[in-house]
Write a protein that holds these residues in place. Structure first.
Motif, PDB file in Angstrom:
ATOM      1  N   GLY A  10      34.470  34.247 -30.220  1.00 13.44           N
ATOM      2  CA  GLY A  10      33.195  33.556 -30.334  1.00 13.44           C
ATOM      3  C   GLY A  10      32.222  34.187 -31.296  1.00 13.44           C
ATOM      4  O   GLY A  10      31.040  33.847 -31.315  1.00 13.44           O
ATOM      5  N   TYR A  11      32.713  35.108 -32.143  1.00 14.10           N
ATOM      6  CA  TYR A  11      31.822  35.773 -33.095  1.00 14.10           C
ATOM      7  C   TYR A  11      31.526  34.901 -34.307  1.00 14.10           C
ATOM      8  O   TYR A  11      30.541  35.123 -35.003  1.00 14.10           O
ATOM      9  CB  TYR A  11      32.434  37.088 -33.596  1.00 14.10           C
ATOM     10  CG  TYR A  11      32.800  38.078 -32.516  1.00 14.10           C
ATOM     11  CD1 TYR A  11      32.255  37.988 -31.239  1.00 14.10           C
ATOM     12  CD2 TYR A  11      33.691  39.116 -32.777  1.00 14.10           C
ATOM     13  CE1 TYR A  11      32.596  38.906 -30.246  1.00 14.10           C
ATOM     14  CE2 TYR A  11      34.032  40.033 -31.795  1.00 14.10           C
ATOM     15  CZ  TYR A  11      33.494  39.917 -30.522  1.00 14.10           C
ATOM     16  OH  TYR A  11      33.836  40.814 -29.563  1.00 14.10           O
ATOM     17  N   ALA A  12      32.395  33.955 -34.590  1.00 12.73           N
ATOM     18  CA  ALA A  12      32.257  33.115 -35.784  1.00 12.73           C
ATOM     19  C   ALA A  12      32.773  31.717 -35.467  1.00 12.73           C
ATOM     20  O   ALA A  12      33.637  31.547 -34.595  1.00 12.73           O
ATOM     21  CB  ALA A  12      33.038  33.722 -36.947  1.00 12.73           C
ATOM     22  N   PRO A  13      32.290  30.681 -36.167  1.00 11.25           N
ATOM     23  CA  PRO A  13      32.755  29.312 -35.917  1.00 11.25           C
ATOM     24  C   PRO A  13      34.186  29.081 -36.392  1.00 11.25           C
ATOM     25  O   PRO A  13      34.694  29.809 -37.262  1.00 11.25           O
ATOM     26  CB  PRO A  13      31.760  28.449 -36.702  1.00 11.25           C
ATOM     27  CG  PRO A  13      31.189  29.352 -37.737  1.00 11.25           C
ATOM     28  CD  PRO A  13      31.194  30.733 -37.156  1.00 11.25           C
ATOM     29  N   ASN A  14      34.825  28.055 -35.857  1.00 10.00           N
ATOM     30  CA  ASN A  14      36.218  27.764 -36.175  1.00 10.00           C
ATOM     31  C   ASN A  14      36.457  27.542 -37.658  1.00 10.00           C
ATOM     32  O   ASN A  14      37.515  27.905 -38.189  1.00 10.00           O
ATOM     33  CB  ASN A  14      36.695  26.518 -35.405  1.00 10.00           C
ATOM     34  CG  ASN A  14      36.878  26.799 -33.932  1.00 10.00           C
ATOM     35  OD1 ASN A  14      37.184  27.919 -33.548  1.00 10.00           O
ATOM     36  ND2 ASN A  14      36.675  25.800 -33.101  1.00 10.00           N
ATOM     37  N   GLY A  33      35.063  39.036 -41.469  1.00 15.80           N
ATOM     38  CA  GLY A  33      34.942  40.029 -40.415  1.00 15.80           C
ATOM     39  C   GLY A  33      35.962  39.794 -39.323  1.00 15.80           C
ATOM     40  O   GLY A  33      36.432  38.670 -39.127  1.00 15.80           O
ATOM     41  N   GLY A  34      36.289  40.861 -38.608  1.00 16.24           N
ATOM     42  CA  GLY A  34      37.271  40.778 -37.540  1.00 16.24           C
ATOM     43  C   GLY A  34      36.674  41.069 -36.177  1.00 16.24           C
ATOM     44  O   GLY A  34      35.452  41.125 -36.004  1.00 16.24           O
ATOM     45  N   ARG A  35      37.566  41.273 -35.218  1.00 14.20           N
ATOM     46  CA  ARG A  35      37.137  41.509 -33.842  1.00 14.20           C
ATOM     47  C   ARG A  35      36.284  42.766 -33.726  1.00 14.20           C
ATOM     48  O   ARG A  35      35.443  42.887 -32.830  1.00 14.20           O
ATOM     49  CB  ARG A  35      38.372  41.620 -32.943  1.00 14.20           C
ATOM     50  CG  ARG A  35      38.062  41.811 -31.477  1.00 14.20           C
ATOM     51  CD  ARG A  35      39.265  41.530 -30.607  1.00 14.20           C
ATOM     52  NE  ARG A  35      40.479  42.123 -31.171  1.00 14.20           N
ATOM     53  CZ  ARG A  35      41.703  41.782 -30.777  1.00 14.20           C
ATOM     54  NH1 ARG A  35      41.877  40.870 -29.847  1.00 14.20           N
ATOM     55  NH2 ARG A  35      42.767  42.360 -31.314  1.00 14.20           N
ATOM     56  N   ALA A  36      36.463  43.715 -34.648  1.00 12.38           N
ATOM     57  CA  ALA A  36      35.696  44.957 -34.601  1.00 12.38           C
ATOM     58  C   ALA A  36      34.192  44.731 -34.787  1.00 12.38           C
ATOM     59  O   ALA A  36      33.398  45.640 -34.521  1.00 12.38           O
ATOM     60  CB  ALA A  36      36.202  45.920 -35.687  1.00 12.38           C
ATOM     61  N   MET A  37      33.793  43.525 -35.215  1.00  6.91           N
ATOM     62  CA  MET A  37      32.362  43.247 -35.374  1.00  6.91           C
ATOM     63  C   MET A  37      31.634  43.337 -34.033  1.00  6.91           C
ATOM     64  O   MET A  37      30.460  43.680 -33.977  1.00  6.91           O
ATOM     65  CB  MET A  37      32.139  41.859 -35.992  1.00  6.91           C
ATOM     66  CG  MET A  37      32.744  41.655 -37.369  1.00  6.91           C
ATOM     67  SD  MET A  37      32.274  42.902 -38.588  1.00  6.91           S
ATOM     68  CE  MET A  37      30.509  42.801 -38.550  1.00  6.91           C
ATOM     69  N   GLY A  38      32.341  43.027 -32.943  1.00  7.11           N
ATOM     70  CA  GLY A  38      31.793  43.240 -31.603  1.00  7.11           C
ATOM     71  C   GLY A  38      30.982  42.107 -31.013  1.00  7.11           C
ATOM     72  O   GLY A  38      30.977  41.905 -29.801  1.00  7.11           O
ATOM     73  N   SER A  39      30.280  41.337 -31.847  1.00 15.28           N
ATOM     74  CA  SER A  39      29.480  40.216 -31.346  1.00 15.28           C
ATOM     75  C   SER A  39      29.089  39.321 -32.507  1.00 15.28           C
ATOM     76  O   SER A  39      29.156  39.730 -33.674  1.00 15.28           O
ATOM     77  CB  SER A  39      28.222  40.707 -30.628  1.00 15.28           C
ATOM     78  OG  SER A  39      27.321  41.278 -31.562  1.00 15.28           O
ATOM     79  N   SER A  40      28.661  38.108 -32.179  1.00 14.64           N
ATOM     80  CA  SER A  40      28.224  37.189 -33.231  1.00 14.64           C
ATOM     81  C   SER A  40      26.955  37.705 -33.897  1.00 14.64           C
ATOM     82  O   SER A  40      26.746  37.536 -35.105  1.00 14.64           O
ATOM     83  CB  SER A  40      28.001  35.780 -32.662  1.00 14.64           C
ATOM     84  OG  SER A  40      27.029  35.814 -31.634  1.00 14.64           O
ATOM     85  N   ASP A  41      26.085  38.354 -33.117  1.00 11.56           N
ATOM     86  CA  ASP A  41      24.850  38.906 -33.687  1.00 11.56           C
ATOM     87  C   ASP A  41      25.171  39.983 -34.721  1.00 11.56           C
ATOM     88  O   ASP A  41      24.596  40.013 -35.812  1.00 11.56           O
ATOM     89  CB  ASP A  41      23.964  39.495 -32.582  1.00 11.56           C
ATOM     90  CG  ASP A  41      23.350  38.421 -31.696  1.00 11.56           C
ATOM     91  OD1 ASP A  41      23.310  37.252 -32.150  1.00 11.56           O
ATOM     92  OD2 ASP A  41      22.931  38.735 -30.573  1.00 11.56           O
TER      93      ASP A  41
END
Length: 310
Positions: A235-239, A200-208
């Protein structure tokens, strides 16, 4: 001419990256030996001996090698380096930690991240985030190489019958010490070894939203989860999920990119995937340029529909 592969393992078994590196080693010509460095690593050595194309396994087993500290691993490699024309490491975190130390001590130029062996002294490697391929020829007596494992097929894990030779472990260098290790535990496949990856990319909007939308798809497919650098930075996904030039290089059978625009940095890490499926509502997104299949639409509608269809 003999070629030495430095095995990556967990003491009980060798890791898949080692099998790809052995294939690269066979392309260099000569007999292929595998060095297993660790503590209580007889299981890994026995597994390496069964790999097709391996002529000999060398086992260095001792307390100084228990945690794979780069200084000690490099010293162990250097103790037998004179007998080999090529020394190959997987281009993993561990391989890239030890290889430069070996090259520096041997006073040779390291050849990094090769994807093809043209001849015993000529190799191909990606540059400019994979947008160009450099052909590198080396005149060094000993060639120290890291191997981009996605560039080579894995050697057969069975079919070999190499002998295992034990050597003395080097003494602790005293230059570093093991403090601790934080290991991420997951029921999902390891990202670099997964056959299917859902990113997933930045378009996911949030980690939730990242977990709510992509996790069901990954569960249906038995896939690993990945992310673009933008998603990780937000901060949507871990490193350790990051795919790309500064993340992990992957080449699964199926790569699904949801809400990823396709920046060069990300493409460098996944464009060797066998089948790429892109889901993006922007018809001009660069990811469609490398995708085998593209779905133009809102990922928050498309992905749940895809899960329902599966």
């Amino acid at each position: 001419m003999a070629v030495l592969v430095i095995a990556e393992h967990d003491n009980a078994a060798i890791k898949p990256a080692t099998l790809n590196t052995i294939t690269a080693a066979k392309a260099c010509g000569g007999d292929v030996a595998v060095l297993v460095v660790g503590q209580n690593a007889q299981g890994a050595a026995d597994a390496a001996a069964k790999v097709a194309g391996v002529s000999k396994v060398i086992l260095a087993d001792g307390p100084s090698l228990a945690e794979g500290l780069a200084e000690n691993v490099a010293a162990q490699v250097l103790s037998i380096a004179s007998g080999y024309s090529h020394i190959l490491f997987p281009a993993t975190a561990a391989g890239k930690n030890a290889a430069p130390r070996v090259a520096a001590k041997l006073d040779v130029a390291q050849i990094s991240d090769i994807t093809k062996v043209d001849s015993p002294d000529t190799f191909e490697r990606p540059i400019y985030a994979g947008n160009a391929i450099a052909t590198v020829q080396s005149g060094d007596a000993t060639k120290v190489i890291t191997v981009r494992t996605t560039g080579f097929d894995a050697a057969a894990a069975e079919g070999g019958s190499a002998s295992v030779e034990k050597i003395d472990a080097v003494a602790d260098s005293g230059k570093s010490s093991f403090v601790g290790r934080e290991v991420t535990k997951s029921d999902r496949p390891e990202l670099t070894a997964a056959k299917i990856i859902v990113s997933g990319g930045r378009a996911m909007g949030s980690s939730d939203k990242f977990n709510e939308v992509l996790t069901p798809l990954a569960d249906k497919l038995g896939a690993a989860l990945g992310a673009s650098r933008a998603a990780v930075d937000a901060g949507y996904a871990p490193n350790d999920w990051q795919v790309g030039q500064t993340g992990k290089i992957v080449a699964p059978t199926l790569y699904i990119a949801a809400g990823i625009s396709g920046a060069i940095q990300h493409l460098a890490g996944m464009k060797d995937s066998k089948v790429i499926v892109a889901i993006n509502k922007d018809p001009e997104a660069p990811i469609f340029g490398v995708a085998d299949y593209g779905i133009e639409g809102d990922l928050f509608i498309v992905v749940p529909e895809l899960v329902a269809a599966l």
